[in-house]
Design a protein around this motif. Structure first.
Motif, short mmCIF file in Angstrom:
data_model
loop_
_atom_site.label_atom_id
_atom_site.label_comp_id
_atom_site.label_asym_id
_atom_site.label_seq_id
_atom_site.Cartn_x
_atom_site.Cartn_y
_atom_site.Cartn_z
N GLY A 166 0.81 -1.22 0.00
CA GLY A 166 0.00 0.00 0.00
C GLY A 166 0.84 1.26 0.00
O GLY A 166 0.37 2.32 0.42
N ALA A 167 2.08 1.16 -0.46
CA ALA A 167 3.00 2.30 -0.42
C ALA A 167 3.23 2.94 -1.78
O ALA A 167 3.92 3.96 -1.87
CB ALA A 167 4.34 1.85 0.16
N LEU A 168 2.67 2.38 -2.83
CA LEU A 168 2.94 2.89 -4.17
C LEU A 168 2.45 4.32 -4.36
O LEU A 168 3.17 5.17 -4.88
CB LEU A 168 2.34 1.97 -5.23
N ASP A 169 1.25 4.61 -3.92
CA ASP A 169 0.67 5.94 -4.13
C ASP A 169 1.39 7.02 -3.33
O ASP A 169 1.31 8.20 -3.68
CB ASP A 169 -0.82 5.94 -3.78
N ASP A 170 2.08 6.64 -2.26
CA ASP A 170 2.78 7.60 -1.41
C ASP A 170 4.26 7.73 -1.74
O ASP A 170 4.98 8.44 -1.04
CB ASP A 170 2.65 7.18 0.06
N THR A 171 4.72 7.03 -2.76
CA THR A 171 6.15 7.01 -3.08
C THR A 171 6.38 7.53 -4.49
O THR A 171 5.85 6.98 -5.46
CB THR A 171 6.70 5.57 -2.97
N LEU A 172 7.15 8.60 -4.59
CA LEU A 172 7.54 9.14 -5.89
C LEU A 172 8.70 8.29 -6.40
O LEU A 172 9.76 8.24 -5.77
CB LEU A 172 7.98 10.60 -5.75
N ILE A 173 8.50 7.61 -7.51
CA ILE A 173 9.52 6.71 -8.05
C ILE A 173 10.24 7.41 -9.19
O ILE A 173 9.62 7.83 -10.18
CB ILE A 173 8.91 5.39 -8.53
N LEU A 174 11.56 7.50 -9.04
CA LEU A 174 12.43 8.07 -10.06
C LEU A 174 13.39 6.99 -10.52
O LEU A 174 13.81 6.15 -9.73
CB LEU A 174 13.23 9.23 -9.49
N VAL A 175 13.75 7.04 -11.78
CA VAL A 175 14.72 6.10 -12.31
C VAL A 175 15.83 6.90 -12.96
O VAL A 175 15.58 7.87 -13.68
CB VAL A 175 14.08 5.13 -13.34
N GLY A 176 17.05 6.49 -12.67
CA GLY A 176 18.21 7.11 -13.28
C GLY A 176 19.07 6.06 -13.93
O GLY A 176 19.14 4.93 -13.45
N GLY A 177 19.70 6.42 -15.03
CA GLY A 177 20.58 5.48 -15.70
C GLY A 177 20.32 5.44 -17.18
O GLY A 177 19.78 6.37 -17.77
#
Length: 138
Positions: free
Chosen positions: A88-99
């Protein structure tokens, strides 16, 4: 006290997933985030998706920055997203990808829940500004 001084710092986990052993970029972004006033946890190298999910949940992070150069992003990032969703943490987590992420994969990753992808050479100020704008502290 002013409203600004009572807000907590943005909490970030910078994670290296899989067998990718190149962490210079992750260390640079972790330092830039720290210098910007964010609280930063660095996962270290060779973390399994499940370990990253556990760390993100346990640390109650606002931002999960995934550094990946191995080309396994289409396999590993969905596992992390599924894991965050199961807690239940997806909506509260800003996911960034680098590379190194090929342009043809960016749409799919964003549809899964990645907020933004930052490639090599992205100015630190741009990344910090994106986090401030999209992961404002409570």
């Amino acid at each position: 006290m002013s409203a600004e001084s009572t807000q907590r710092a943005i909490r970030c986990l910078i994670a290296k997933v899989g067998l990718d052993g190149h962490d210079r970029g992750a260390q640079v972004i972790a330092r830039a985030f720290r210098d910007a006033g964010f609280e930063v946890v660095y996962s270290g190298l060779h973390r399994a998706p499940e370990e990253i999910v556990q760390a993100a949940v346990q640390e109650d992070v606002d931002v999960l920055g995934i550094s990946i150069l191995s080309g396994a992003h289409n396999t590993l990032i969905p596992k992390i997203i599924d894991g965050l969703e199961s807690y239940g943490a997806l909506d509260d987590t800003l996911i960034l990808v680098g590379g190194i992420i090929p342009e043809e994969d960016t749409t799919t990753l964003k549809e899964m829940g990645v907020a933004e992808i930052f490639g090599p050479g992205t100015p630190m100020e741009e990344t910090v500004a994106f986090v401030r704008e999209h992961a404002g502290a409570e």
